[in-house]
Motif scaffolding. Sequence first.
Motif, PDB file in Angstrom:
ATOM      1  N   VAL A 106      52.676 -49.594  29.854  1.00 18.36           N
ATOM      2  CA  VAL A 106      52.157 -50.525  28.841  1.00 18.36           C
ATOM      3  C   VAL A 106      51.755 -51.852  29.478  1.00 18.36           C
ATOM      4  O   VAL A 106      50.655 -52.373  29.232  1.00 18.36           O
ATOM      5  CB  VAL A 106      53.219 -50.761  27.742  1.00 18.36           C
ATOM      6  N   ARG A 109      48.705 -51.481  32.025  1.00 17.08           N
ATOM      7  CA  ARG A 109      47.452 -51.208  31.316  1.00 17.08           C
ATOM      8  C   ARG A 109      46.925 -52.466  30.637  1.00 17.08           C
ATOM      9  O   ARG A 109      45.716 -52.653  30.508  1.00 17.08           O
ATOM     10  CB  ARG A 109      47.665 -50.105  30.285  1.00 17.08           C
ATOM     11  N   SER A 110      47.843 -53.328  30.217  1.00 13.24           N
ATOM     12  CA  SER A 110      47.433 -54.568  29.549  1.00 13.24           C
ATOM     13  C   SER A 110      46.943 -55.626  30.535  1.00 13.24           C
ATOM     14  O   SER A 110      46.385 -56.645  30.115  1.00 13.24           O
ATOM     15  CB  SER A 110      48.619 -55.137  28.751  1.00 13.24           C
ATOM     16  N   ARG A 111      47.207 -55.423  31.855  1.00  6.91           N
ATOM     17  CA  ARG A 111      46.795 -56.367  32.906  1.00  6.91           C
ATOM     18  C   ARG A 111      47.352 -57.769  32.649  1.00  6.91           C
ATOM     19  O   ARG A 111      46.678 -58.787  32.840  1.00  6.91           O
ATOM     20  CB  ARG A 111      45.273 -56.434  33.027  1.00  6.91           C
ATOM     21  N   ILE A 112      48.594 -57.838  32.220  1.00  6.36           N
ATOM     22  CA  ILE A 112      49.205 -59.128  31.918  1.00  6.36           C
ATOM     23  C   ILE A 112      49.742 -59.764  33.189  1.00  6.36           C
ATOM     24  O   ILE A 112      50.021 -59.085  34.178  1.00  6.36           O
ATOM     25  CB  ILE A 112      50.334 -58.992  30.877  1.00  6.36           C
ATOM     26  N   TYR A 118      52.270 -60.190  26.809  1.00  8.62           N
ATOM     27  CA  TYR A 118      52.202 -58.926  26.073  1.00  8.62           C
ATOM     28  C   TYR A 118      52.437 -59.154  24.584  1.00  8.62           C
ATOM     29  O   TYR A 118      51.804 -58.487  23.731  1.00  8.62           O
ATOM     30  CB  TYR A 118      53.227 -57.928  26.613  1.00  8.62           C
ATOM     31  N   LEU A 121      49.212 -60.104  22.932  1.00  8.83           N
ATOM     32  CA  LEU A 121      48.314 -58.960  22.778  1.00  8.83           C
ATOM     33  C   LEU A 121      48.786 -58.024  21.678  1.00  8.83           C
ATOM     34  O   LEU A 121      47.975 -57.495  20.906  1.00  8.83           O
ATOM     35  CB  LEU A 121      48.220 -58.195  24.100  1.00  8.83           C
ATOM     36  N   ARG A 122      50.108 -57.831  21.594  1.00 11.09           N
ATOM     37  CA  ARG A 122      50.647 -56.902  20.598  1.00 11.09           C
ATOM     38  C   ARG A 122      50.835 -57.550  19.236  1.00 11.09           C
ATOM     39  O   ARG A 122      50.636 -56.914  18.199  1.00 11.09           O
ATOM     40  CB  ARG A 122      52.003 -56.380  21.107  1.00 11.09           C
ATOM     41  N   GLN A 488      43.208 -52.589  18.780  1.00 13.49           N
ATOM     42  CA  GLN A 488      44.163 -53.390  19.529  1.00 13.49           C
ATOM     43  C   GLN A 488      45.471 -52.639  19.739  1.00 13.49           C
ATOM     44  O   GLN A 488      46.098 -52.725  20.796  1.00 13.49           O
ATOM     45  CB  GLN A 488      44.433 -54.710  18.795  1.00 13.49           C
ATOM     46  N   LYS A 491      45.568 -50.247  22.654  1.00  8.94           N
ATOM     47  CA  LYS A 491      45.694 -50.850  23.981  1.00  8.94           C
ATOM     48  C   LYS A 491      47.121 -51.289  24.301  1.00  8.94           C
ATOM     49  O   LYS A 491      47.448 -51.521  25.468  1.00  8.94           O
ATOM     50  CB  LYS A 491      44.778 -52.074  24.086  1.00  8.94           C
ATOM     51  N   THR A 492      47.965 -51.423  23.276  1.00  9.52           N
ATOM     52  CA  THR A 492      49.279 -52.039  23.496  1.00  9.52           C
ATOM     53  C   THR A 492      50.471 -51.171  23.085  1.00  9.52           C
ATOM     54  O   THR A 492      51.609 -51.546  23.351  1.00  9.52           O
ATOM     55  CB  THR A 492      49.373 -53.361  22.721  1.00  9.52           C
TER      56      THR A 492
END
Length: 531
Positions: A106, A109-112, A118, A121-122, A488, A491-492
């Motif tokens: 997770v 993939r989010s490139r945080i 995160y 994004l979530r 969204q 992706k998260t």
Amino acid sequence: MEQEASQGLADAIHLIDWLVIAGYFAVVIGIGIWVSRRTKSGEDLFLAGRALTWGIIGFSLFASNISSTTLIGLTGAAYQTGIAASAYEWMAGVPLILLAFIFAPVFLRSRITTIPEYLELRYDRKSRLYFSAITIILTIVVDTAGGLYAGAVVVRVFLPDASIWMTCVAIGLFAGLYTAGGGLRAVVLTDVLQAVVLIVGSAAMTAILFSMNDWSWATVKESVPEGQLSIVQPRSDDILPWPGLIFGVPLLGFWYWVTNQYIVQRVLGAKTLRDAQNGAILAGFLKILPMFIMVLPGAMAIGILPNLENADKVFPTLVSEVLPVGLTGLVLAGLVAAIMSSVDSTLNSASTLIVHDFVRNDKRDLDPSTERKYGRITTIVLMLIAIAWAPLIAQAGGLWSYLQQAFSILVPPVIAVFTLGALWRGATATGAFTALLTGHAFALGTFILTQMGIWPLHFTVNIGVMTILSTVVLVVVSLMTDRKDTEQLDKTVWRRAWIDENAEDGATLSKLLIWSGLLVAAMTFIMIAFW
């Protein structure tokens, strides 16, 4: 006894020991200078250019965690109350498996760059900033300051005339300037060196202590008070009752290994998902070692150093009592390594949080050199704060107690927000923020009531209760509010396919299951062997 031990250690440091320590510092400084010249951007400073491989990640996770606070605090806890506290070490495999299976896919993939990122994004930016602020505060006043305090305890044992304030200043300045220059890459490279030194030095001390007990486990058991060589303690135990062992310790570990920027930053800097997952599992196996080379020595020391008043001085005092010339320098170098590892790691992670979560935003971007400059400035400022706070830990009733009780307030709602966020598409931004506020308010309230003697539950048991409460709040509020759009969430929220589609060189789910199964077997063995 303590004064005699301090003088004994001071007398035990021979020229060869000082040469070993000086040699270690020379290597560390050399690595810092070499990496600093190659640190060109904020991503280099904070995530080592996202180029870390699994071996470096695994050893770095181990070294940053097996820090001075662990060597001093955990060994002291084993001496004072028994080996039950070892569960915080070997049970780390549980959250590390969750990190490998669920959260590494997770997060990568989010490139945080930061763990709180995160949450934005979530959920939303409010949750991100709230969690980031709390993490920064605890990282500095608990992790960084705790590392400085433990280092000062060690230094004062073998240099009794050293001032605790000046010692914290010296350690903090060295670690802070080193981290500001080289960033995460410098930190993880020295972590590998530090991990080797810690393992070798602690294993040597364990072997010598065991030899002093005639290489007989029966002799060890005779010298240790009844019950102190057992992991599973009664429900009435003040240190770690069995309900806390089962429910509280893994939850504390979840915060530390899955959502703590100071630790997970190494995973975020992984070259590939395979490197992140394998590094997490390797760290889980390495975390088995402290039970045998750090915890048991603390218990064995009871028969060798009876009536030592300050349990935090057990490990450094053992250096003066049992180690020969040469090994003394190696172990002291290991202690220095531990101090450096914890302090430089926490400073780098807190600096990352400030720059990426507060300085940088959608309206104000930073070019690579400016980001690097802000990172170095914040590292120095945070270092000064930690130096000022560190000496106050002496009033907290023991280093290990200070660390675990401080984290018990933060953990419960964080577990709910991250777990449901990654696994349940129905969790909403309003539900998450409400759970964070409610969970922390109740956790803080019950902590205060516990200190007043009103709340009856041990803090490790209370973590489980507060986690359930936070989860219920998150679910109820989420069911009553709107969630993010489907795109969204795609992706998260974790999906099984992410593990296979991002796999490289055959890093599939089946291989992860095999290695995770072996790790679970090792943890189960410890539980049974020391029941």
